[in-house]
Write a protein that holds these residues in place. Structure first.
Motif, PDB file in Angstrom:
ATOM      1  N   ARG A 201       0.728  -1.136   0.030  1.00 40.10           N
ATOM      2  CA  ARG A 201       0.156  -0.133  -0.163  1.00 40.10           C
ATOM      3  C   ARG A 201       0.823   1.298   0.015  1.00 40.10           C
ATOM      4  O   ARG A 201       0.426   2.482   0.275  1.00 40.10           O
ATOM      5  CB  ARG A 201      -1.029  -0.159   1.170  1.00 40.10           C
ATOM      6  CG  ARG A 201      -2.008  -1.170   1.106  1.00 40.10           C
ATOM      7  CD  ARG A 201      -2.970  -1.192   2.390  1.00 40.10           C
ATOM      8  NE  ARG A 201      -2.142  -1.723   3.472  1.00 40.10           N
ATOM      9  CZ  ARG A 201      -1.818  -0.866   4.521  1.00 40.10           C
ATOM     10  NH1 ARG A 201      -2.269   0.314   4.802  1.00 40.10           N
ATOM     11  NH2 ARG A 201      -1.288  -1.817   5.627  1.00 40.10           N
ATOM     12  N   CYS A 202       2.207   1.173  -0.363  1.00 39.76           N
ATOM     13  CA  CYS A 202       3.051   2.420  -0.300  1.00 39.76           C
ATOM     14  C   CYS A 202       3.042   2.795  -1.749  1.00 39.76           C
ATOM     15  O   CYS A 202       3.747   2.673  -2.721  1.00 39.76           O
ATOM     16  CB  CYS A 202       4.471   1.795   0.017  1.00 39.76           C
ATOM     17  SG  CYS A 202       4.541   1.400   1.872  1.00 39.76           S
ATOM     18  N   ASP A 203       2.161   3.669  -2.258  1.00 39.51           N
ATOM     19  CA  ASP A 203       1.854   4.335  -3.422  1.00 39.51           C
ATOM     20  C   ASP A 203       2.009   5.604  -3.551  1.00 39.51           C
ATOM     21  O   ASP A 203       2.016   6.252  -4.695  1.00 39.51           O
ATOM     22  CB  ASP A 203       0.583   3.798  -4.184  1.00 39.51           C
ATOM     23  CG  ASP A 203      -0.666   4.631  -3.201  1.00 39.51           C
ATOM     24  OD1 ASP A 203      -0.103   5.120  -2.182  1.00 39.51           O
ATOM     25  OD2 ASP A 203      -1.753   4.423  -3.663  1.00 39.51           O
ATOM     26  N   GLY A 204       2.699   6.110  -2.459  1.00 34.94           N
ATOM     27  CA  GLY A 204       3.334   7.488  -2.417  1.00 34.94           C
ATOM     28  C   GLY A 204       2.037   8.528  -2.256  1.00 34.94           C
ATOM     29  O   GLY A 204       2.252   9.879  -2.318  1.00 34.94           O
ATOM     30  N   MET A 205       0.912   8.022  -1.890  1.00 38.01           N
ATOM     31  CA  MET A 205      -0.171   8.926  -1.585  1.00 38.01           C
ATOM     32  C   MET A 205      -0.852   8.358  -0.103  1.00 38.01           C
ATOM     33  O   MET A 205      -1.902   7.822  -0.160  1.00 38.01           O
ATOM     34  CB  MET A 205      -1.222   8.718  -2.584  1.00 38.01           C
ATOM     35  CG  MET A 205      -0.690   9.188  -3.837  1.00 38.01           C
ATOM     36  SD  MET A 205      -1.837   9.159  -5.306  1.00 38.01           S
ATOM     37  CE  MET A 205      -2.184   7.361  -5.643  1.00 38.01           C
ATOM     38  N   PRO A 206       0.129   8.654   0.826  1.00 36.55           N
ATOM     39  CA  PRO A 206      -0.577   8.113   2.027  1.00 36.55           C
ATOM     40  C   PRO A 206      -1.717   8.893   2.840  1.00 36.55           C
ATOM     41  O   PRO A 206      -2.679   8.233   3.450  1.00 36.55           O
ATOM     42  CB  PRO A 206       0.515   8.547   3.007  1.00 36.55           C
ATOM     43  CG  PRO A 206       1.341   9.392   2.413  1.00 36.55           C
ATOM     44  CD  PRO A 206       1.015   9.341   0.941  1.00 36.55           C
ATOM     45  N   ASP A 207      -2.098  10.127   2.141  1.00 38.29           N
ATOM     46  CA  ASP A 207      -3.218  10.628   2.517  1.00 38.29           C
ATOM     47  C   ASP A 207      -4.663  10.615   1.658  1.00 38.29           C
ATOM     48  O   ASP A 207      -5.396  11.307   2.041  1.00 38.29           O
ATOM     49  CB  ASP A 207      -2.851  12.238   3.011  1.00 38.29           C
ATOM     50  CG  ASP A 207      -1.763  12.304   3.834  1.00 38.29           C
ATOM     51  OD1 ASP A 207      -1.612  11.356   4.790  1.00 38.29           O
ATOM     52  OD2 ASP A 207      -0.882  13.413   3.616  1.00 38.29           O
ATOM     53  N   ALA A 208      -4.358   9.873   0.693  1.00 37.84           N
ATOM     54  CA  ALA A 208      -5.324   9.537  -0.338  1.00 37.84           C
ATOM     55  C   ALA A 208      -6.509   8.881   0.337  1.00 37.84           C
ATOM     56  O   ALA A 208      -6.185   8.245   1.499  1.00 37.84           O
ATOM     57  CB  ALA A 208      -4.853   8.857  -1.595  1.00 37.84           C
ATOM     58  N   PRO A 209      -7.882   8.906  -0.233  1.00 40.52           N
ATOM     59  CA  PRO A 209      -8.685   8.074   0.294  1.00 40.52           C
ATOM     60  C   PRO A 209      -8.511   6.762   0.253  1.00 40.52           C
ATOM     61  O   PRO A 209      -7.485   6.195  -0.260  1.00 40.52           O
ATOM     62  CB  PRO A 209      -9.906   8.368  -0.669  1.00 40.52           C
ATOM     63  CG  PRO A 209      -9.460   9.788  -1.502  1.00 40.52           C
ATOM     64  CD  PRO A 209      -8.146   9.617  -1.547  1.00 40.52           C
ATOM     65  N   PRO A 210      -8.952   6.041   1.226  1.00 40.12           N
ATOM     66  CA  PRO A 210      -8.773   4.500   1.498  1.00 40.12           C
ATOM     67  C   PRO A 210      -8.720   3.749   0.068  1.00 40.12           C
ATOM     68  O   PRO A 210      -9.632   3.926  -0.572  1.00 40.12           O
ATOM     69  CB  PRO A 210      -9.944   4.163   2.611  1.00 40.12           C
ATOM     70  CG  PRO A 210     -10.246   5.415   3.146  1.00 40.12           C
ATOM     71  CD  PRO A 210     -10.046   6.277   2.253  1.00 40.12           C
ATOM     72  N   LEU A 211      -7.959   2.704   0.111  1.00 39.49           N
ATOM     73  CA  LEU A 211      -7.959   1.894  -1.050  1.00 39.49           C
ATOM     74  C   LEU A 211      -9.306   0.990  -1.083  1.00 39.49           C
ATOM     75  O   LEU A 211      -9.627   0.565   0.092  1.00 39.49           O
ATOM     76  CB  LEU A 211      -6.898   1.009  -0.935  1.00 39.49           C
ATOM     77  CG  LEU A 211      -5.407   1.406  -1.525  1.00 39.49           C
ATOM     78  CD1 LEU A 211      -4.253   0.314  -1.215  1.00 39.49           C
ATOM     79  CD2 LEU A 211      -5.627   1.625  -3.188  1.00 39.49           C
ATOM     80  N   GLY A 212      -9.803   0.728  -2.221  1.00 36.15           N
ATOM     81  CA  GLY A 212     -10.843  -0.184  -2.242  1.00 36.15           C
ATOM     82  C   GLY A 212     -12.328   0.250  -2.149  1.00 36.15           C
ATOM     83  O   GLY A 212     -13.253  -0.199  -2.183  1.00 36.15           O
ATOM     84  N   GLU A 213     -12.305   1.745  -2.063  1.00 39.86           N
ATOM     85  CA  GLU A 213     -13.585   2.217  -2.169  1.00 39.86           C
ATOM     86  C   GLU A 213     -14.233   2.158  -3.326  1.00 39.86           C
ATOM     87  O   GLU A 213     -13.833   2.428  -4.459  1.00 39.86           O
ATOM     88  CB  GLU A 213     -13.638   3.770  -1.707  1.00 39.86           C
ATOM     89  CG  GLU A 213     -13.402   3.886  -0.265  1.00 39.86           C
ATOM     90  CD  GLU A 213     -13.232   5.417   0.273  1.00 39.86           C
ATOM     91  OE1 GLU A 213     -13.500   5.674   1.435  1.00 39.86           O
ATOM     92  OE2 GLU A 213     -13.460   6.177  -0.649  1.00 39.86           O
TER      93      GLU A 213
END
Lengths: 655, 305
Positions: A201-213
């Protein structure tokens, strides 16, 4: 737990039987009246000791045999610690495995095994729990997301494909990969569909919306224990420019080694050194380092020296000679397109923020001669008020020869004076109306990768209605929620024209502040890089050469290329130098690490996607064959021990 | 219960009962005349003089020598009138042992030999007596050549109960030896039937001393087949019937050493006997009693007077 399982395990209780027999045999020797007993040599110690050793070995073997029998009876209900997908009612499954092969997966949280190796092992575990009739697809999440195995029911093929996968230095595109996986599963006949995401889950966007929405397929993002002290520094790229080496360094984590230096090497010898600590921000971020070197020097690589960090592979980068630069012309009215904090128009700031290496050339007046336009590679025009015929002719010729144009349509475009049209960029006259919907088409957002969802709540005071036709078929990249085009793209000759139905001024919309706007500009720049044969590209992008006789070599040897329609496509998977031999000439090019991939802060995931209802970390496997072989082995050992004891007895008797 | 206690009961006759009939059967199987009497009637031969000691029969004082030499001398006569057989049976606890495949206990087998020998000897007109080493209910039988001597001896044997420990009681053994020494004269035959396992130290020398006055000595060592072979396997605990010896061993490992030890132990008894020209026989309780009696009679015949 079934009755059979319990009964089989109950056999294990018989393990006390050999123990009891052992006690009876050893401790209660048969007593025999014997008058000449005083003439018989006592052999208590040696006999009992030897008996004890003999019994211990045989005793262990019999214990193991009983336990193995119990386990054999319990299989295939034996539970082992493995990854497995739960299935409802035993129905067949269609599974898309999204495997992250980005650079961050090279990290070793435990110091020995990479995250990618662990993910691959988990994928193999999933294969082991698959049954006849299950379909498996594999999607790699290294940018750009790609399918390495279309859905297949051939499990051996899936396993073989998985075995040959290796981690890369690509960026992470989890959204794209998950969208790909969902689309692969959408038309499969299996009644149950699952998507398993094996990523850090290290895609360079730690503050982006949660994955899988918002995913339509039940998705299980396998949780992974990541190290809390993930620190890493990487050299993104380095370039030599007239007596200096410009290097870009990215770091993540808050534990910095103040003694780390960037060293410049020529033929293995360090010729310059620069500490990186003073240049870096406090937390995750990048820094430009400017290292002076002798003008006669020809450095070949830069490296980070000092304490090692999480990923050692990204501490070295080759030094590129000054690459072919390109110029981006920005035609924007500063009085109309500005931000309250000052500075150049937002589109200019966005281009600078991309760190493309391009020269940004602000222009107040639209260039109307071929000579002026030929200096530009990209032309960005914000809300033009029509073009004069001369300009239109020059612009037409420039685009046809390979120019890339980006135009944002606004109120001024709709008020173009008579005779001043927007040809060749837009056919006809656009119409401005304040009827912009609240959102854009959700599916189109995927075009912008992780930044796409930022467009979902786009705020605009109006929009441009422009004719959606032309000499070549335009492609709608992004549409409003009512399906009217917002961004379209078409080609003209060798050039590309991208039309945005909004101006780039924050006065009319917040489009310039959306991450997707940066993504749009980045795509344009990358497209230019492909066309111009950029000397340096990010890992995962491609060089396209108009020749099929291209050989590529890297430090580790020949590198595979793809041929198609008379062209050769080279897609680097790892950062480094790539020597392209084209028509007896060697062209040295560089693939560099994407800056945001160095960020090792994981992204959040929704609780729904980490629930264990979709799968568990334990599974059932049938090991009865191995248990049976083990039992045979025990039998052989017992026979061997008995033979050995017989020999010992004979030897003692002879003595 | 200690093994010796289990064996302190009545003799395990096994298939040798009834003793009387078995003894007659065995004796009948023995070649008549093997025990040839050397007595030639009542005649005497002069055997020299010796000084008179108080208690000597006054009838044998030589008057002529008194008058000629003025000394009291007694005339000695060598007679062969004592061709009797004096049997000494070991009735200690160890003799009660009976192996798993034996027909009877050792003492029962020895008793059968004694009874059969009695019948053979009586048939030759020679007197027979019986003494005991240890045992309960063992009544000595005085020398007698009469017809009812066989009955008395058989009766004594049938009432025997093998028990007791003679290993540490040398005095009791001495008393038995002295009793025989008093009764057996020159030419008499003394037969000891024992397993020789539990006799006290010095018993061999004392028994061999009986041969000093022309007595013939024969020792019949009666052993069970298990004692001769130590046939057990695996780890066993062996308990002696006399003493408190209990040990654990593996017969498969120590068998050879045991047999050597048995031979050496027996040799302690046989060596003094050989010095007195005595004979030693080792018999197995599984052997045919007829053959055993014949061997004993041959042994008696071989011993020089």
């Amino acid at each position: 737990m079934t009755f059979v399982f319990t009964a089989a395990l109950a056999i294990a209780l018989l393990v006390i039987a050999p123990f009891a027999a052992h006690l009876l045999r050893v401790r209660r020797a048969k007593e025999q009246p014997f008058p000449p007993a005083h003439l018989v040599p006592a052999l208590t110690s040696s006999a009992r000791q030897r008996k004890k050793l003999e019994d211990r070995a045989l005793f262990s073997i019999r214990l193991l045999a009983i336990l193995a029998l119990a386990v054999l009876g319990a299989t295939p209900l034996l539970t082992c610690s493995k990854l497995s997908i739960s299935r409802d009612g035993g129905a067949s499954l269609a599974v898309a495995i999204v495997l992250d092969d980005s650079m961050s997966m090279r990290a070793r949280d435990d110091g020995t095994t990479t995250r990618f190796a662990l993910a691959k092992q988990q994928a193999l575990d999933l294969f082991a729990s698959a049954r006849q009739g299950d379909a498996i697809a594999i999607v790699l999440a290294g940018a750009p997301a790609r399918v390495v195995l279309a859905p297949t029911m051939d499990l051996s093929l899936a396993e073989h494909t998985l075995q040959r996968l290796e981690p890369s230095d690509r960026a992470t595109d989890l959204e794209g990969a998950m969208a790909l996986g969902a689309s692969l599963l959408s038309e499969l006949p299996q009644p149950q569909h699952r998507m398993v995401v094996l990523t850090d889950r290290c895609d360079g966007m730690p503050d982006a919306p949660p994955l899988g929405e918002g995913l339509s397929v039940p998705t299980w993002i396998v949780s992974r224990q990541l190290s809390e002290n993930a620190n890493d520094c990487a050299v993104l790229y380095a370039e030599q420019r007239s007596g200096r080496v410009y290097a870009r360094v990215a770091c993540t984590g808050n534990q910095r080694d103040p003694h780390r230096n960037l060293v410049v090497r020529e033929a293995g010898q360090t010729i310059a050194r620069e500490p990186i600590f003073p240049h870096l921000p406090q937390d995750t971020g990048t820094a430009e380092l400017d290292v002076p070197i002798a003008s006669s020097a020809f450095p070949d690589e830069v490296a980070l020296e000092g304490s090692s960090d999480f990923i050692a592979e990204n501490d070295v980068a080759p030094v590129a000679r000054r690459s072919t630069s390109f110029t981006v012309g920005v035609v924007s009215d500063r009085s109309l397109s500005n931000v309250e904090t000052g500075g150049p128009p937002p589109v200019e700031q966005a281009l600078v923020a991309l760190h493309t290496g391009a020269t940004i050339h602000p222009m107040t007046v639209m260039p109307d001669t071929v000579e002026e336009l030929s200096k530009l590679t990209i032309l960005v025009i914000d809300d033009p008020a029509g073009f004069t015929p001369e300009t239109r002719e020059s612009l037409h010729g420039w685009v046809e020869r390979g120019g890339v144009a980006l135009v944002g349509l606004g109120p001024r475009s709709a008020r173009a004076p008579l005779g001043a049209t927007l040809e060749p960029l837009v056919s006809g006259i656009p119409h401005w109306a304040e009827d912009a919907p609240d959102s854009v088409n959700e599916r189109d957002c995927l075009h912008f990768g992780p930044s796409g969802p930022s467009l979902l709540r786009l705020e605009a005071k109006g929009r441009a209605h422009f004719p959606f036709d032309g000499p070549t078929e335009p492609t709608a990249i992004l549409r409003w929620s009512d399906n009217l085009p917002l961004i379209v793209e078409r080609t003209l000759g060798r050039g590309t024209i991208t039309v945005v139905g909004l101006p780039f001024s924050p006065q009319w919309s917040d489009l310039p502040f959306r991450p997707a706007f940066l993504a749009l500009l980045k795509q344009l720049v990358d497209d230019v890089g492909l066309r111009a044969g950029s000397k340096r590209i990010d890992v995962g992008q491609s060089w396209v050469i108009d020749s099929e006789s291209v050989e590529v070599r890297t430090k580790s040897g020949p590198y595979p290329v793809a041929h198609s329609q008379g062209k050769t496509r080279i897609t680097p998977h790892e950062a480094g130098r790539y020597d392209l031999r084209i028509a007896q000439e060697v062209d040295s090019r560089i693939a560099s690490i994407p800056a945001h991939e160095v960020d090792l802060r994981p992204r959040r995931i929704t609780e729904t996607n980490q629930e264990n209802r979709l799968g568990t970390t334990s599974g059932t496997i049938d090991i009865s064959r191995w248990i049976a072989l083990f039992l045979l082995f025990l039998l052989a050992v017992e026979l061997g021990l008995r033979a050995r004891n017989a020999r010992l007895l004979a030897r003692d008797s002879a003595r | 219960m200690h093994p010796s206690e289990r064996h302190n009961q009545a003799i395990d006759w096994g298939r040798l009962a009834p003793l009387r009939l078995r003894a007659k059967s065995v004796a009948d199987g023995v070649f008549a005349g093997v025990h040839r009497s050397r007595r030639h009637g009542p005649g005497v031969e002069f055997g020299g003089h010796r000084a008179y000691v108080p208690g000597d029969d006054l009838r044998w004082i030589d008057r002529h020598a008194l008058m000629r030499h003025d000394q009291l001398l007694v005339r000695l006569f060598e007679t062969e009138t004592d061709r009797g057989v004096h049997m000494l049976l070991d009735a200690t606890a160890s003799m009660s042992f009976r192996g798993a495949h034996a027909d009877s206990a050792k003492v029962a087998f020895a008793a059968l030999i004694v009874a059969a020998l009695t019948r053979v000897v009586l048939s030759a007109g020679d007197p027979v007596s019986l003494g005991w080493i240890s045992g309960v209910g063992s009544r000595p039988v005085a020398p007698s050549a009469s017809g009812d001597a066989f009955d008395r001896i058989v009766q004594a044997l049938e009432g025997l109960q093998a028990t007791g420990d003679a290993m540490h009681d040398l005095r009791a053994f001495d008393r038995v030896i002295q009793s025989i020494a008093r009764r057996a004269r020159r030419g008499a035959c003394v037969i000891l039937l024992s397993d020789l396992l539990d006799l006290p130290d010095g018993a061999a020398e004392r028994f061999a001393a009986l041969g000093s006055q022309g007595r013939r000595l024969v020792v019949v060592q009666v052993l069970d087949h298990e004692e001769l072979t130590l046939p057990y396997t695996g780890t066993v605990r062996l308990a002696s019937l006399e003493g408190n010896t209990v040990l654990e061993t593996n017969p498969d490992v120590v068998r050879e050493r045991y047999l050597e030890a048995l031979d050496q132990w027996t040799e302690r008894f046989v060596q003094p006997l050989a010095n007195r020209a005595g004979r030693w026989l080792r018999v197995d309780t599984q052997q045919d009693p007829v053959d055993v009696v014949i061997r004993v009679l041959h042994a008696i015949a071989e011993v020089p007077p």
